[in-house]
Design an enzyme around this catalytic site. Structure first.
Site, short mmCIF file in Angstrom:
data_model
loop_
_atom_site.label_atom_id
_atom_site.label_comp_id
_atom_site.label_asym_id
_atom_site.label_seq_id
_atom_site.Cartn_x
_atom_site.Cartn_y
_atom_site.Cartn_z
N SER A 98 0.82 -1.22 0.00
CA SER A 98 0.00 0.00 0.00
C SER A 98 0.85 1.26 0.00
O SER A 98 0.36 2.35 -0.31
CB SER A 98 -0.91 0.00 1.24
N LYS A 99 2.13 1.15 0.34
CA LYS A 99 3.00 2.31 0.41
C LYS A 99 3.29 2.92 -0.95
O LYS A 99 3.78 4.05 -1.04
CB LYS A 99 4.32 1.93 1.11
#
Length: 413
Positions: free
Chosen positions: A88-89
């Site tokens: 998700s980063k």
């Protein structure tokens, strides 16, 4: 007899003609099927992405069948490990860099360098986006993180600096070292074009804004706003803050929860207003930062991103937008990871495992018929030498095989 024969011949001719027509139709159908396959509902969008950054976001929402079937709830997870950088980063890496470009803080192909202190995943995403956009990347991370994270960073072309774990108040903390490296970079450049940019994911409010603008609207669209509860962990606090701020005003009655690993004080802060973890008792602490084998989430301090979930009332006491927090033991985190692999074929990282333990707890608390959403932030591929190492887990006394049933998981709520 002649009439009967004629009738039979007529019927036979009709049958033969019908069979011939049917065979002709099937041949045409097979030809059509082979050249224009129909969408079976499993395909992802077929548009052409504009470079690797065009692949970021719009990840699918997956039903975790074993947990859903066992609880009578719909337990859905955002498959963020399908982002091109594997977590998700990727979202904050792209958003923060583009915001810095718009503000004139960064310009590509000027030997400018992006700096960050990270436990690994944000660094990998930053290194990927930096390469795609024409920047250098320097990542500082604690030396107790899984070695494959350093290896992935190096393969993405980043400079990797591993430092001893220590408190945020120490000048040699990984975050403080990254900030210092950014300040030092480019001082000898007379043109001023060569710049060092410190991302500052823990305190930069653009972190939660990235999830408010991307992750949260996707979840809302995918569920058509029909969500009873959302649960997620907190490292920087950006994901849970951004999504909670987006969903709460749009879905009346939704409950938002924190999943927190053992050793982190955030759960106690949410539930009781005091930052404390049982492993902080004198003489019981084993690690410098947070006493857990779970990487990427859990803190014993408030970041600005997580702090955005707290409010002070007239009496000065902190209140919270979150409806509660669930502290998950390392034992249950390991068991859940093995359960998901065995029962659902999902190979998840440690933070995703605690999210699923918490989601199971919430489903049991709410009862059948509810929808709970969580996030699978990354896969187990960057946890092979620690969290997914049977030898390492056995040494710590944790199970290395999937439990026989979900009854083995502690009910916390």
């Amino acid at each position: 007899m002649t009439a009967d024969v004629g009738t039979h011949l007529c019927v036979l001719g009709t049958v033969v003609a019908a069979a011939a027509c049917y065979q002709g139709w099937r041949i045409a159908q097979r030809s059509s099927d082979s050249t224009e396959p129909k969408d079976d509902g499993h395909s992802r969008p077929s548009k052409i992405a504009h470079g690797v950054t065009g692949l970021i976001g719009n990840t699918p929402l997956v039903r975790i069948n074993s947990l859903s079937d066992a609880t009578g709830c719909e337990i859905l997870a955002k498959a963020e490990f399908l982002n091109p950088g594997g977590s998700s980063k990727d979202r904050i890496a792209l958003y923060l860099i583009e915001q810095a470009e718009q503000k004139g803080l960064l310009a590509p192909h000027t030997d400018s360098c992006i700096f960050e202190g990270t436990s690994g995943s944000t660094g990998i995403s930053l290194a990927m986006v930096a390469r795609a956009k024409g920047y250098l990347c320097h990542i500082v991370l604690p030396s107790d993180q899984a070695i494959e994270k350093s290896q992935l960073l190096e393969r993405h072309g980043a400079i990797v600096e591993r430092v001893a774990p220590c408190s945020i108040v120490d000048k040699n903390n990984f975050v403080n070292v990254a900030r210092r490296r950014a300040e030092e970079y480019g001082r000898d450049d007379p043109t001023g074009k060569k710049r060092g940019y410190f991302v500052d994911q823990f305190e930069n409010p653009l972190n939660s804004e990235a999830h408010y603008r991307t992750t949260a609207p996707e979840i809302y669209r995918q569920t058509k706003g029909k969500i009873d509860a959302f649960v997620h962990g907190s490292g920087t606090g950006g994901t849970i803050a951004g999504i909670t701020h987006y969903l709460k005003p749009r879905i009346p009655g939704i409950k938002c929860f924190l999943s927190d690993p053992q050793g982190s004080g955030l759960a106690n802060k949410v539930n009781h207003g005091v930052m404390f973890a049982h492993t902080e008792r004198e003489g019981s602490r084993r690690r410098q930062q947070v006493d857990t084998l779970v990487e990427g989430v859990g803190l014993n301090r408030l970041t600005k991103n997580f702090g955005n979930l707290l409010r002070k009332n007239v009496g000065g006491k902190d209140t919270c937008l979150l409806d509660g927090a669930i502290s998950v033991s390392d034992q249950d985190a390991v068991k859940m990871s093995r359960w998901l692999m065995c029962s659902d074929g999902l190979f998840v990282g440690s933070s995703a495992a605690i999210n699923c333990v918490a989601a199971l707890n919430i489903a049991r608390k709410l009862g059948p018929g509810h929808t709970i959403v969580t996030i699978l932030a990354d896969s187990g591929q960057r946890h092979l030498t620690k969290f997914w190492s049977d030898e390492a887990m056995a040494e710590l006394g944790h199970p290395i095989v999937a439990p026989a049933s979900l009854d083995s998981f502690e009910q916390i709520l």
